[in-house]
Write a protein that holds these residues in place. Sequence first.
Motif, PDB file in Angstrom:
ATOM      1  N   HIS A  87     -11.157  21.570 -26.034  1.00 21.87           N
ATOM      2  CA  HIS A  87     -11.320  21.364 -24.606  1.00 21.87           C
ATOM      3  C   HIS A  87     -10.740  22.194 -23.611  1.00 21.87           C
ATOM      4  O   HIS A  87     -11.020  22.436 -22.504  1.00 21.87           O
ATOM      5  N   GLY A  88      -9.967  23.311 -24.105  1.00 23.05           N
ATOM      6  CA  GLY A  88      -9.396  24.353 -23.517  1.00 23.05           C
ATOM      7  C   GLY A  88      -8.039  23.927 -22.703  1.00 23.05           C
ATOM      8  O   GLY A  88      -7.340  25.014 -22.024  1.00 23.05           O
ATOM      9  N   VAL A  89      -7.534  22.898 -22.993  1.00 23.20           N
ATOM     10  CA  VAL A  89      -6.359  22.759 -22.297  1.00 23.20           C
ATOM     11  C   VAL A  89      -5.095  23.179 -23.427  1.00 23.20           C
ATOM     12  O   VAL A  89      -5.199  22.881 -24.604  1.00 23.20           O
ATOM     13  N   SER A  90      -4.228  23.911 -22.978  1.00 24.51           N
ATOM     14  CA  SER A  90      -3.243  24.898 -23.581  1.00 24.51           C
ATOM     15  C   SER A  90      -2.433  23.643 -24.562  1.00 24.51           C
ATOM     16  O   SER A  90      -1.830  22.952 -23.997  1.00 24.51           O
ATOM     17  N   SER A  91      -2.285  24.078 -25.776  1.00 18.43           N
ATOM     18  CA  SER A  91      -1.292  23.321 -26.394  1.00 18.43           C
ATOM     19  C   SER A  91       0.133  23.632 -25.901  1.00 18.43           C
ATOM     20  O   SER A  91       0.864  22.323 -25.883  1.00 18.43           O
ATOM     21  N   SER A  92       0.793  24.577 -25.146  1.00 17.57           N
ATOM     22  CA  SER A  92       1.603  24.385 -24.728  1.00 17.57           C
ATOM     23  C   SER A  92       1.936  23.587 -23.424  1.00 17.57           C
ATOM     24  O   SER A  92       2.874  22.935 -23.307  1.00 17.57           O
ATOM     25  N   LEU A  93       0.933  23.463 -22.788  1.00 17.29           N
ATOM     26  CA  LEU A  93       0.925  22.479 -21.357  1.00 17.29           C
ATOM     27  C   LEU A  93       1.251  21.212 -22.170  1.00 17.29           C
ATOM     28  O   LEU A  93       1.649  20.348 -21.575  1.00 17.29           O
ATOM     29  N   LEU A  94       0.234  20.564 -23.060  1.00 12.99           N
ATOM     30  CA  LEU A  94       0.349  19.409 -23.790  1.00 12.99           C
ATOM     31  C   LEU A  94       1.691  19.123 -24.295  1.00 12.99           C
ATOM     32  O   LEU A  94       2.222  17.988 -24.183  1.00 12.99           O
ATOM     33  N   GLU A  95       2.359  19.990 -24.973  1.00 11.66           N
ATOM     34  CA  GLU A  95       3.710  19.581 -25.549  1.00 11.66           C
ATOM     35  C   GLU A  95       4.524  19.496 -24.454  1.00 11.66           C
ATOM     36  O   GLU A  95       5.344  18.689 -24.404  1.00 11.66           O
ATOM     37  N   LYS A  96       4.475  20.354 -23.339  1.00  6.89           N
ATOM     38  CA  LYS A  96       5.529  20.209 -22.323  1.00  6.89           C
ATOM     39  C   LYS A  96       5.066  18.664 -21.578  1.00  6.89           C
ATOM     40  O   LYS A  96       5.963  17.968 -21.187  1.00  6.89           O
ATOM     41  N   LEU A  97       3.915  18.387 -21.544  1.00  2.32           N
ATOM     42  CA  LEU A  97       3.626  17.127 -21.031  1.00  2.32           C
ATOM     43  C   LEU A  97       4.212  16.041 -21.756  1.00  2.32           C
ATOM     44  O   LEU A  97       4.637  14.899 -21.405  1.00  2.32           O
ATOM     45  N   ASN A  98       3.933  16.079 -23.007  1.00  2.00           N
ATOM     46  CA  ASN A  98       4.396  15.265 -23.934  1.00  2.00           C
ATOM     47  C   ASN A  98       6.164  15.145 -23.916  1.00  2.00           C
ATOM     48  O   ASN A  98       6.613  13.895 -23.576  1.00  2.00           O
ATOM     49  N   ASP A  99       6.642  15.905 -23.691  1.00  3.98           N
ATOM     50  CA  ASP A  99       8.192  16.038 -23.565  1.00  3.98           C
ATOM     51  C   ASP A  99       8.573  15.424 -22.531  1.00  3.98           C
ATOM     52  O   ASP A  99       9.457  14.392 -22.208  1.00  3.98           O
ATOM     53  N   GLU A 100       7.789  15.733 -21.148  1.00  2.39           N
ATOM     54  CA  GLU A 100       8.190  15.060 -19.929  1.00  2.39           C
ATOM     55  C   GLU A 100       7.854  13.715 -19.683  1.00  2.39           C
ATOM     56  O   GLU A 100       8.670  12.894 -19.163  1.00  2.39           O
ATOM     57  N   ILE A 101       6.912  13.054 -20.549  1.00  2.00           N
ATOM     58  CA  ILE A 101       6.620  11.852 -20.490  1.00  2.00           C
ATOM     59  C   ILE A 101       7.528  10.978 -21.290  1.00  2.00           C
ATOM     60  O   ILE A 101       7.970   9.891 -20.725  1.00  2.00           O
ATOM     61  N   GLU A 102       7.923  11.406 -22.335  1.00  2.00           N
ATOM     62  CA  GLU A 102       8.677  10.718 -22.951  1.00  2.00           C
ATOM     63  C   GLU A 102      10.186  10.790 -22.282  1.00  2.00           C
ATOM     64  O   GLU A 102      10.775   9.920 -22.278  1.00  2.00           O
ATOM     65  N   GLY A 103      10.456  11.766 -21.725  1.00  2.00           N
ATOM     66  CA  GLY A 103      11.562  12.050 -21.004  1.00  2.00           C
ATOM     67  C   GLY A 103      11.719  10.909 -19.988  1.00  2.00           C
ATOM     68  O   GLY A 103      12.613  10.108 -19.864  1.00  2.00           O
ATOM     69  N   PHE A 104      10.654  10.651 -19.190  1.00  2.41           N
ATOM     70  CA  PHE A 104      10.538   9.746 -18.240  1.00  2.41           C
ATOM     71  C   PHE A 104      10.914   8.278 -18.730  1.00  2.41           C
ATOM     72  O   PHE A 104      11.515   7.814 -18.135  1.00  2.41           O
ATOM     73  N   PHE A 105      10.306   8.049 -19.785  1.00  4.32           N
ATOM     74  CA  PHE A 105      10.263   6.621 -20.110  1.00  4.32           C
ATOM     75  C   PHE A 105      11.878   6.275 -20.632  1.00  4.32           C
ATOM     76  O   PHE A 105      12.139   5.102 -20.909  1.00  4.32           O
ATOM     77  N   LYS A 106      12.561   7.423 -21.008  1.00  6.52           N
ATOM     78  CA  LYS A 106      13.712   7.529 -21.621  1.00  6.52           C
ATOM     79  C   LYS A 106      15.024   7.262 -20.591  1.00  6.52           C
ATOM     80  O   LYS A 106      16.079   7.017 -20.737  1.00  6.52           O
ATOM     81  N   LEU A 107      14.437   7.663 -19.365  1.00  7.49           N
ATOM     82  CA  LEU A 107      15.293   7.598 -18.194  1.00  7.49           C
ATOM     83  C   LEU A 107      15.898   6.059 -18.328  1.00  7.49           C
ATOM     84  O   LEU A 107      15.403   5.086 -18.358  1.00  7.49           O
ATOM     85  N   PRO A 108      17.221   5.871 -17.638  1.00  7.98           N
ATOM     86  CA  PRO A 108      17.770   4.510 -17.488  1.00  7.98           C
ATOM     87  C   PRO A 108      16.836   3.799 -16.675  1.00  7.98           C
ATOM     88  O   PRO A 108      16.595   4.337 -15.585  1.00  7.98           O
ATOM     89  N   LEU A 109      16.965   2.489 -16.850  1.00  8.18           N
ATOM     90  CA  LEU A 109      16.315   1.554 -16.129  1.00  8.18           C
ATOM     91  C   LEU A 109      16.406   1.725 -14.475  1.00  8.18           C
ATOM     92  O   LEU A 109      15.599   1.627 -13.952  1.00  8.18           O
ATOM     93  N   GLU A 110      17.719   1.772 -14.075  1.00  7.21           N
ATOM     94  CA  GLU A 110      17.789   2.018 -12.756  1.00  7.21           C
ATOM     95  C   GLU A 110      17.069   3.023 -12.122  1.00  7.21           C
ATOM     96  O   GLU A 110      16.651   2.857 -10.943  1.00  7.21           O
ATOM     97  N   GLU A 111      17.030   4.087 -13.078  1.00  4.21           N
ATOM     98  CA  GLU A 111      16.129   5.446 -12.150  1.00  4.21           C
ATOM     99  C   GLU A 111      14.731   4.876 -12.263  1.00  4.21           C
ATOM    100  O   GLU A 111      14.161   5.296 -11.294  1.00  4.21           O
ATOM    101  N   LYS A 112      14.130   4.261 -13.357  1.00  2.89           N
ATOM    102  CA  LYS A 112      12.780   3.845 -13.237  1.00  2.89           C
ATOM    103  C   LYS A 112      12.378   2.913 -12.185  1.00  2.89           C
ATOM    104  O   LYS A 112      11.339   2.683 -11.550  1.00  2.89           O
ATOM    105  N   THR A 113      13.512   2.062 -11.833  1.00  2.00           N
ATOM    106  CA  THR A 113      13.218   1.102 -10.642  1.00  2.00           C
ATOM    107  C   THR A 113      13.088   1.617  -9.524  1.00  2.00           C
ATOM    108  O   THR A 113      12.394   0.804  -8.782  1.00  2.00           O
ATOM    109  N   LYS A 114      13.391   2.717  -9.296  1.00  2.00           N
ATOM    110  CA  LYS A 114      12.994   3.486  -7.829  1.00  2.00           C
ATOM    111  C   LYS A 114      11.745   3.424  -7.567  1.00  2.00           C
ATOM    112  O   LYS A 114      11.072   3.479  -6.749  1.00  2.00           O
ATOM    113  N   TYR A 115      10.832   3.338  -9.007  1.00  3.14           N
ATOM    114  CA  TYR A 115       9.240   3.620  -8.664  1.00  3.14           C
ATOM    115  C   TYR A 115       8.700   2.208  -9.098  1.00  3.14           C
ATOM    116  O   TYR A 115       7.489   2.038  -9.035  1.00  3.14           O
ATOM    117  N   LYS A 116       9.353   0.972  -8.833  1.00  2.00           N
ATOM    118  CA  LYS A 116       8.729  -0.251  -9.146  1.00  2.00           C
ATOM    119  C   LYS A 116       7.662  -0.595  -8.177  1.00  2.00           C
ATOM    120  O   LYS A 116       7.731  -0.144  -7.007  1.00  2.00           O
TER     121      LYS A 116
END
Length: 362
Positions: A87-116
Amino acid sequence: MASSQPVSLASSSHLVLSIEEELAKDPKITVPERYVRVGQDPPILETPIPIPTIDMKQLVSIETKDLEKKKLHECCKEWGLFELVNHGVSSSLLEKLNDEIEGFFKLPLEEKTKYKIRPGDVQGYGTVVRSDNQRLDWGDRMYMIINPLHRRKPYLFPELPTSLRETLEAYLLESQRLAMQLFGYLGELLEMEMGEMEDLFEDGMQSVRMTYYPPCPQPELVVGLTPHSDAAGITILHQVNGVEGFQIKKDGVWIPVNFLPNAFVVNIGDILEILSNGLYNSIEHRANVNSEKERVSIAMFFNPKFEAEFGPASSMLNPNNPPLFRRVGMEKYFKDFFSRSLNGRTYLDYMRIKNGEANNAN
Ligand SMILES: O=C(O)CCC(=O)C(=O)O
Ligand SMILES: [Fe+2]
């Protein structure tokens, strides 16, 4: 002109933010009652069967494109999904995306609550609960409209941690490029007017759902994401951490989908089924969870622009093939969609022209 009215929901709804929060209420309970589902699933096929693959390189190459397009047409009719490789989407972008999304869900609940999710809305972090007896999914979610830009909620996407926002922005462009290419081919395959499909989806409504499925002590009792078909034109699904759980319902049986390395799964959604007047199949799918590993996914949904009206394409209609679905404006389509709970393919049925109903699809 697009109006920026929020999609409103029944006033009786309330919000469940996160499974973490639910379990904290009573740590002795492993699966709270509201998550338990029993006896409603058809059997799972024991041996996964391979899902058709579409190769983007072959779609663009002069020598192979005709054959690959034929295959694409068959996949959309027979399966309503395919794995997209090269599909042409670079694996470096996908690796970064994976890390960032996992990082988001690991944020403390109070942080994620800002987006409720705020009252009357469906965008944000958490799950809207519409009735006291609603069974809940074993997954924490963040859902946002990200295109067009003026539809972004100021407290959601713009307020995400900078590195996640920048990475999502880069992925958004790449996935848009891919989706528009695919829409071009699908328009040709459905013999639509030149540019008709592209006009509908160019700068269309695009949304994203990121889901975190925590391990579950009794996975057989729950479902990660209720069976549904996507309301979109197409969905590009990326499995963030390689843990499987995505399943499709084909011929009455649930089939586990094994993601090929570096492949996206592309789902045909309800809008494509409507445009093709039922020729293409908007695939019913669900996500299951397991007891050991967390699972994370990101789904990008591509829809017509808010100003557009759509219905079965005129190329699909003739006296022997009358329209099966109503014409509708995007704004209304989404308002109606979000006022309902996810439930199999019932929204598509709602869009179906009933016996005796006036046919205004031409
Ligand atoms: O998590 C998955 O694999 C499925 C996600 C999905 O179907 C959705 O977000 O609509
Ligand atoms: Fe989905």
